[in-house]
Design a protein around this motif. Structure first.
Motif, PDB file in Angstrom:
ATOM      1  N   ARG A 120       0.802  -1.227   0.000  1.00  0.00           N
ATOM      2  CA  ARG A 120       0.000   0.000   0.000  1.00  0.00           C
ATOM      3  C   ARG A 120       0.838   1.282   0.000  1.00  0.00           C
ATOM      4  NH1 ARG A 120      -5.463  -0.757   0.850  1.00  0.00           N
ATOM      5  NH2 ARG A 120      -6.080  -2.847   1.546  1.00  0.00           N
ATOM      6  N   PRO A 121       1.815   1.438   0.920  1.00  0.00           N
ATOM      7  CA  PRO A 121       2.592   2.680   0.895  1.00  0.00           C
ATOM      8  C   PRO A 121       3.365   2.873  -0.405  1.00  0.00           C
ATOM      9  CG  PRO A 121       2.914   1.496   2.965  1.00  0.00           C
ATOM     10  CD  PRO A 121       2.217   0.559   2.049  1.00  0.00           C
ATOM     11  N   ALA A 122       3.942   1.792  -0.938  1.00  0.00           N
ATOM     12  CA  ALA A 122       4.691   1.905  -2.191  1.00  0.00           C
ATOM     13  C   ALA A 122       3.770   2.287  -3.336  1.00  0.00           C
ATOM     14  CB  ALA A 122       5.394   0.582  -2.487  1.00  0.00           C
ATOM     15  N   PHE A 123       2.584   1.699  -3.361  1.00  0.00           N
ATOM     16  CA  PHE A 123       1.626   2.024  -4.417  1.00  0.00           C
ATOM     17  C   PHE A 123       1.194   3.486  -4.321  1.00  0.00           C
ATOM     18  CE2 PHE A 123      -2.571   2.403  -6.235  1.00  0.00           C
ATOM     19  CZ  PHE A 123      -2.470   1.684  -7.415  1.00  0.00           C
ATOM     20  N   GLY A 124       0.872   3.940  -3.102  1.00  0.00           N
ATOM     21  CA  GLY A 124       0.473   5.331  -2.934  1.00  0.00           C
ATOM     22  C   GLY A 124       1.580   6.303  -3.313  1.00  0.00           C
ATOM     23  N   ALA A 125       2.823   5.988  -2.919  1.00  0.00           N
ATOM     24  CA  ALA A 125       3.954   6.853  -3.259  1.00  0.00           C
ATOM     25  C   ALA A 125       4.167   6.905  -4.766  1.00  0.00           C
ATOM     26  CB  ALA A 125       5.217   6.351  -2.558  1.00  0.00           C
ATOM     27  N   MET A 126       4.014   5.763  -5.442  1.00  0.00           N
ATOM     28  CA  MET A 126       4.206   5.729  -6.887  1.00  0.00           C
ATOM     29  C   MET A 126       3.121   6.533  -7.598  1.00  0.00           C
ATOM     30  SD  MET A 126       4.748   2.382  -9.332  1.00  0.00           S
ATOM     31  CE  MET A 126       6.502   2.187  -8.952  1.00  0.00           C
ATOM     32  N   LEU A 331       1.207  16.754   1.761  1.00  0.00           N
ATOM     33  CA  LEU A 331       1.851  16.884   3.071  1.00  0.00           C
ATOM     34  C   LEU A 331       3.073  15.987   3.217  1.00  0.00           C
ATOM     35  CD1 LEU A 331      -1.306  16.984   5.393  1.00  0.00           C
ATOM     36  CD2 LEU A 331       0.148  18.905   4.722  1.00  0.00           C
ATOM     37  N   SER A 332       3.395  15.202   2.184  1.00  0.00           N
ATOM     38  CA  SER A 332       4.517  14.264   2.255  1.00  0.00           C
ATOM     39  C   SER A 332       5.718  14.812   1.506  1.00  0.00           C
ATOM     40  CB  SER A 332       4.120  12.914   1.638  1.00  0.00           C
ATOM     41  OG  SER A 332       2.944  12.403   2.213  1.00  0.00           O
ATOM     42  N   PRO A 333       6.859  15.023   2.169  1.00  0.00           N
ATOM     43  CA  PRO A 333       8.079  15.396   1.455  1.00  0.00           C
ATOM     44  C   PRO A 333       8.428  14.327   0.423  1.00  0.00           C
ATOM     45  CG  PRO A 333       8.366  15.647   3.824  1.00  0.00           C
ATOM     46  CD  PRO A 333       7.070  14.921   3.625  1.00  0.00           C
ATOM     47  N   ALA A 334       8.940  14.739  -0.728  1.00  0.00           N
ATOM     48  CA  ALA A 334       9.176  13.804  -1.836  1.00  0.00           C
ATOM     49  C   ALA A 334      10.053  12.631  -1.431  1.00  0.00           C
ATOM     50  CB  ALA A 334       9.807  14.549  -3.013  1.00  0.00           C
ATOM     51  N   GLU A 335      11.095  12.898  -0.614  1.00  0.00           N
ATOM     52  CA  GLU A 335      12.035  11.835  -0.252  1.00  0.00           C
ATOM     53  C   GLU A 335      11.485  10.897   0.813  1.00  0.00           C
ATOM     54  OE1 GLU A 335      12.952  15.399   2.374  1.00  0.00           O
ATOM     55  OE2 GLU A 335      12.378  14.991   0.288  1.00  0.00           O
ATOM     56  N   LEU A 336      10.329  11.239   1.407  1.00  0.00           N
ATOM     57  CA  LEU A 336       9.758  10.418   2.476  1.00  0.00           C
ATOM     58  C   LEU A 336       8.325   9.985   2.167  1.00  0.00           C
ATOM     59  CD1 LEU A 336      10.969  12.440   5.610  1.00  0.00           C
ATOM     60  CD2 LEU A 336      11.994  10.385   4.625  1.00  0.00           C
ATOM     61  N   ARG A 337       7.966   9.968   0.905  1.00  0.00           N
ATOM     62  CA  ARG A 337       6.579   9.662   0.554  1.00  0.00           C
ATOM     63  C   ARG A 337       6.168   8.268   1.005  1.00  0.00           C
ATOM     64  NH1 ARG A 337       6.706  12.360  -5.457  1.00  0.00           N
ATOM     65  NH2 ARG A 337       6.092  14.466  -4.813  1.00  0.00           N
ATOM     66  N   GLN A 341       3.191   7.545   3.637  1.00  0.00           N
ATOM     67  CA  GLN A 341       2.075   6.682   3.264  1.00  0.00           C
ATOM     68  C   GLN A 341       1.909   5.541   4.268  1.00  0.00           C
ATOM     69  OE1 GLN A 341      -0.139   6.569   0.597  1.00  0.00           O
ATOM     70  NE2 GLN A 341       0.482   8.552  -0.205  1.00  0.00           N
ATOM     71  N   GLY A 342       3.037   4.998   4.741  1.00  0.00           N
ATOM     72  CA  GLY A 342       2.975   3.912   5.705  1.00  0.00           C
ATOM     73  C   GLY A 342       2.344   4.340   7.016  1.00  0.00           C
ATOM     74  N   VAL A 343       2.692   5.534   7.496  1.00  0.00           N
ATOM     75  CA  VAL A 343       2.110   6.033   8.743  1.00  0.00           C
ATOM     76  C   VAL A 343       0.606   6.239   8.583  1.00  0.00           C
ATOM     77  CG1 VAL A 343       2.052   8.000  10.328  1.00  0.00           C
ATOM     78  CG2 VAL A 343       4.243   7.069   9.583  1.00  0.00           C
ATOM     79  N   PHE A 344       0.189   6.772   7.430  1.00  0.00           N
ATOM     80  CA  PHE A 344      -1.242   6.963   7.212  1.00  0.00           C
ATOM     81  C   PHE A 344      -1.964   5.615   7.148  1.00  0.00           C
ATOM     82  CE2 PHE A 344      -5.046   7.616   4.646  1.00  0.00           C
ATOM     83  CZ  PHE A 344      -5.607   8.699   5.299  1.00  0.00           C
ATOM     84  N   SER A 345      -1.386   4.641   6.441  1.00  0.00           N
ATOM     85  CA  SER A 345      -2.003   3.316   6.367  1.00  0.00           C
ATOM     86  C   SER A 345      -2.088   2.670   7.744  1.00  0.00           C
ATOM     87  CB  SER A 345      -1.204   2.414   5.418  1.00  0.00           C
ATOM     88  OG  SER A 345      -1.199   2.921   4.102  1.00  0.00           O
TER      89      SER A 345
END
Length: 421
Positions: A120-126, A331-337, A341-345
């Motif tokens: 989920r976090p990787a998908f959201g970041a992508m 609200l997510s810095p590019a290098e920490l997306r 995403q993981g914290v939100f999930s």
């Protein structure tokens, strides 16, 4: 109609549509979680408490998976994280279907939850990486539409598959995960930015400190947790309440299906309705509507009245989801997306584990009506909190946008040049 279709779907990157297709295919096979409790109690003869333990371990694994997946998406890359998560989840899905002893089933559920939720976090970041900011609202709305279309179809297909063989549920679910992995492997490139923007990947402690000190973002995550505690009562306490009124499980299935039908039909139009409006106001309205919908459940006693409450809180869900997604992106810095995403999930995983427990305690000690009144009150309080915290979120989003615009030309000036002879 052509103008509406072009306005809704036009101009989105090709990579987005590959991700969208993977989402739809994956959700078309998402039978197992829906039927897991029935499978464990009827096919495996586990007790209700043992089945609850297994499902709880799925949630525990998911909490670990979202945290690990967010870190890996930033440090290792979105694409390898997605591939590993989908292939690992497919293997664990088959293992869970073949497991017999309680310990093996419990371990399989734990690992399956970890692999499945790590994606989920990787998908959201992508998604954030490839879709420009101006198009994210409709992109996330389209993806949400695919999730619900796939899930609605899966519920029907799962019933047919279960009649033939329960193992078929696990096999088909694993197959859709592998097809999604194949799409990512063959069509989706890595989207994580290279160079100075990813320097934080070598300092995970610093990244964790950044998130833990980001009070604006953590406040936003906390509000999502409160909303999720209300929303997830529809799969825990709502079927019990309907059963107490003499309504059958089949009736509950028909009533809850209204949720997916309304989303599939209406979600394509929501982005146009909320475009250009204050996101804090939209989120506040969504919280009020969801609170009212669940609050009215206290007065329901017939199938049509329960169906009306479902339609009301579904409207709130439809308003909430795309606005949430665009805010997470900004609200997510590019290098920490990935980590963001993981914290939100993680807020969803916590709500998934605690909503049935809290709902059951309130219902047992204070009564059914009190539970639904409490949901309405929590929805209203969440709405007020969105209105109060909204300006700070928008200022933070604007600051990050300006930082990104400043970094882009700076990165271009650092492009390596050929050495002179």
């Amino acid at each position: 109609m052509r103008s509406w279709f072009r306005d809704t779907t036009g101009g989105l990157p090709t990579t987005f549509w590959y991700l969208w297709s993977g989402t739809l295919i994956n959700r078309l096979g998402s039978f197992v979680l829906v039927f897991l409790a029935i499978y464990l109690t009827q096919e495996r003869d586990f007790s209700a408490s043992q089945a609850g333990l297994v499902i709880g371990l799925w949630g525990v694994g998911g909490a670990f998976g979202t945290t690990a997946g967010g870190t890996l998406a930033d440090r290792w890359g979105r694409r390898p994280t997605l591939l590993t998560a989908h292939v690992g989840a497919a293997a664990m899905m088959l293992a869970l279907g073949l497991a017999r002893d309680l310990w093996a089933v419990a371990l399989g559920a734990l690992l399956l939850g970890a692999f499945a939720e790590a994606a989920r976090p990787a998908f959201g970041a992508m998604m954030i990486d490839v879709v420009p900011a101006k198009d994210r609202l409709r992109a996330f709305s389209l993806n949400y539409w695919a999730i619900n279309l796939g899930f609605a179809c899966a519920a029907v297909l799962a019933g047919l598959a279960a009649q033939a063989n329960y193992l078929l549920l696990f096999v088909v679910d694993a197959g859709t995960m592998l097809i999604t992995a194949l799409i990512i492997f063959s069509k989706v490139p890595e989207t994580r930015q290279a160079g100075p923007a990813t320097a934080a990947k070598t300092a995970p402690r610093g990244a964790l400190r950044t998130i833990l000190t980001d009070r604006v973002y953590l406040g936003f995550v906390a509000l999502n947790l409160f909303a999720a505690l209300v929303f997830l009562q529809h799969i825990s306490m709502l079927p019990i309440a309907m059963g107490d009124d003499g309504l059958s499980p089949a009736t509950y299935g028909s009533v809850i299906a209204l949720n997916g039908i309304l989303i599939v039909v209406g979600q394509l139009f929501v982005p146009r309705l909320i475009r250009g409006r204050s996101r804090s106001h939209v989120l506040a309205l969504a919280s009020v509507v969801m609170g009212v919908g669940f609050g009215l459940t206290a007065f329901a006693g017939t199938a049509w009245f329960y169906g009306l409450t479902v339609l009301i809180w579904t409207v709130g869900e439809m308003l909430n989801s795309p606005s949430n997604s665009t805010l997470i992106a900004e609200l997510s810095p590019a290098e920490l997306r990935g980590r963001y995403q993981g914290v939100f999930s993680l807020s969803w995983q916590i709500a998934g584990a605690s909503a049935p427990i809290l709902g059951g305690l309130v219902r047992e000690h204070a009564g059914n009506d009190t539970l639904w009144y409490a949901c309405a009150a929590l929805g209203l309080l969440t709405a007020v909190a969105h209105l109060v915290s909204g300006p700070a979120r928008e200022r933070r989003a604007a600051t990050l946008r300006r930082s990104g615009e400043a970094l882009a030309p700076a990165a271009a000036t650092r492009t390596p040049q050929p050495a002179e002879a």
